[in-house]
Design an enzyme around this catalytic site. Sequence first.
Site, PDB file in Angstrom:
ATOM      1  CE  LYS A   5      -4.489  -1.840   1.500  1.00  0.00           C
ATOM      2  NZ  LYS A   5      -5.353  -1.808   2.513  1.00  0.00           N
ATOM      3  CE  LYS A  45      -5.931  -8.480  -1.647  1.00  0.00           C
ATOM      4  NZ  LYS A  45      -6.388  -8.234  -0.366  1.00  0.00           N
ATOM      5  CE  LYS A  79     -12.518  -4.420   0.386  1.00  0.00           C
ATOM      6  NZ  LYS A  79     -13.129  -4.386   1.620  1.00  0.00           N
TER       7      LYS A  79
HETATM    8  P1  TYM Z   1     -10.386  -6.681   3.793  1.00  0.00           P
HETATM    9  O1  TYM Z   1     -11.523  -5.651   3.991  1.00  0.00           O
HETATM   10  O2  TYM Z   1      -9.596  -6.204   2.767  1.00  0.00           O
HETATM   11  O3  TYM Z   1     -11.108  -7.734   3.395  1.00  0.00           O
HETATM   12  C1  TYM Z   1     -12.297  -8.496   3.694  1.00  0.00           C
HETATM   13  C2  TYM Z   1     -11.947 -10.096   3.657  1.00  0.00           C
HETATM   14  O4  TYM Z   1     -12.032 -10.559   2.425  1.00  0.00           O
HETATM   15  C3  TYM Z   1     -10.631 -11.355   2.663  1.00  0.00           C
HETATM   16  N1  TYM Z   1     -10.320 -11.245   1.054  1.00  0.00           N
HETATM   17  C4  TYM Z   1     -10.231 -12.234   0.291  1.00  0.00           C
HETATM   18  N2  TYM Z   1     -10.400 -13.574   0.373  1.00  0.00           N
HETATM   19  C5  TYM Z   1     -10.244 -14.415  -0.752  1.00  0.00           C
HETATM   20  N3  TYM Z   1      -9.739 -13.826  -1.917  1.00  0.00           N
HETATM   21  C6  TYM Z   1      -9.512 -12.640  -2.270  1.00  0.00           C
HETATM   22  N4  TYM Z   1      -9.171 -12.079  -3.225  1.00  0.00           N
HETATM   23  C7  TYM Z   1      -9.853 -11.644  -1.101  1.00  0.00           C
HETATM   24  N5  TYM Z   1      -9.985 -10.398  -0.925  1.00  0.00           N
HETATM   25  C8  TYM Z   1     -10.137 -10.137   0.413  1.00  0.00           C
HETATM   26  C9  TYM Z   1      -9.848 -11.036   3.324  1.00  0.00           C
HETATM   27  O5  TYM Z   1      -8.960 -11.857   3.764  1.00  0.00           O
HETATM   28  C10 TYM Z   1     -10.871 -10.544   4.262  1.00  0.00           C
HETATM   29  O6  TYM Z   1     -10.987 -11.733   5.498  1.00  0.00           O
HETATM   30  N6  TYM Z   1      -7.833  -5.697   7.690  1.00  0.00           N
HETATM   31  C11 TYM Z   1      -9.219  -6.528   7.276  1.00  0.00           C
HETATM   32  C12 TYM Z   1     -10.178  -6.064   8.073  1.00  0.00           C
HETATM   33  C13 TYM Z   1     -10.404  -6.287   9.499  1.00  0.00           C
HETATM   34  C14 TYM Z   1     -10.197  -7.416  10.063  1.00  0.00           C
HETATM   35  C15 TYM Z   1     -10.162  -7.243  11.499  1.00  0.00           C
HETATM   36  C16 TYM Z   1     -10.577  -8.794   9.689  1.00  0.00           C
HETATM   37  C17 TYM Z   1     -10.215  -5.243  10.315  1.00  0.00           C
HETATM   38  N7  TYM Z   1     -10.131  -5.689  11.510  1.00  0.00           N
HETATM   39  C18 TYM Z   1     -10.222  -8.041  12.453  1.00  0.00           C
HETATM   40  C19 TYM Z   1     -10.500  -9.783  10.807  1.00  0.00           C
HETATM   41  C20 TYM Z   1     -10.194  -9.442  11.898  1.00  0.00           C
HETATM   42  C21 TYM Z   1      -9.292  -6.148   5.674  1.00  0.00           C
HETATM   43  O7  TYM Z   1      -8.733  -4.927   5.496  1.00  0.00           O
HETATM   44  O8  TYM Z   1      -9.817  -6.982   5.022  1.00  0.00           O
END
Ligand code: TYM
Length: 359
Positions: A141, A223, A226
């Site tokens: 990032k 991957k 978004k």
């Molecule tokens: P975020 O918002 O980027 O993604 C949310 C969830 O989606 C999963 N994910 C994917 N899984 C499979 N293939 C993909 N291409 C893919 N892209 C995203 C991510 O692994 C995630 O599970 N930091 C975290 C949010 C967060 C969080 C937490 C998660 C904040 N606090 C506490 C768990 C526990 C995040 O940015 O996820």
Amino acid sequence: MRVCVLMRLRRAKVCSAARRTGEGGEEMKKVVYSAVQPTSQLTLGNYLGAVNNWLKLQQDESKERIFAVADLHSLTIRREAREVRENTLSLLAQFLAFGLDEKRNIIYVQSHVPAHTQLAWILNCYTYVGEMSRMTQFKDKSAKHADNVNMGLMDYPVLMAADILLYDTDLVPVGVDQVQHLEIARDIAIRFNNIYGETFKVPEALLGRAGAKIMSLTDPTAKMSKSDPNPMGRINVLDSEADIVKKFKRAVTDSESVIAYDPEKKPGVSNLLAILAAAKGTIPEQEAGECEGLMYGHLKLRAAEAVSAMLRPVRERYEALIKDEGYLLEVAREGAEKAAAIAEKTLKRAGAAVGLLQG
Ligand code: TYM
């Protein structure tokens, strides 16, 4: 020194015993915690990698489930205030449209529970700059947003550790890309417990069998994200059926014509098989077997149909929910109240452990 160690051990026993059983001595349920950042619409990657597993866990009454809209995490990338607000409401509506039930799960917005940032500050003092600067997502990032490498971007895993540790979480259902962050949350918890006695439960990642890493449709080595500037690379959960079909039709495959599951040698085809399998609740090898003798075009259509069928009811429910802001705010308010009641106890325990005066 010996006394100190003994005291630590004794305190650890009292603490962990207190959390293994409830106030009436009954066995406590295992806690499942996860969150998503409210950055525009969720992608098929988010849905299959994380939310799909949340929905499965919703059936499991031996677990307590807590799901958050991680709005504070989304501030690490510069956005308009209006966009942050709209994305937060939209993600709440998406959670409910997916079928997460606010009566059976705690659903809330991270910034509505101040204990998150308070615990994050304490944990910051037990986390090293070196380990944060080595995080893969921080490096990625910072390269992508070189004009805004802010402290939040670097500190992001500590806030995520606070999210998880506040709820005595056992299991964190996430996609593969979050595993490194979960490992650092575990390291911080273990480091803290080693100094002050068992204060935090050490959580574990829960990865789905299929869908743990969904790749971009235009570049199957990256991957599905978004923030991918190419919208053809990702399916958004609220995309129209026409868009879903169009994106799958243009998905990158390879120059051969054999459908086989081999992520190393055939990343594009394997990604389509992984998506098809995750959408149907099967495994990619089974889908490859069922596609024997078919052309890539058939596989693309099968994947498009399975994904459309899975997302159609979500889109319909979302349309109704997003119009009802009052209801969404009420769900968030009730969720935050329940979350705060748990979080504040852990915050107090951590504060007392480090010597903060308890009022
Ligand atoms: P975020 O918002 O980027 O993604 C949310 C969830 O989606 C999963 N994910 C994917 N899984 C499979 N293939 C993909 N291409 C893919 N892209 C995203 C991510 O692994 C995630 O599970 N930091 C975290 C949010 C967060 C969080 C937490 C998660 C904040 N606090 C506490 C768990 C526990 C995040 O940015 O996820």
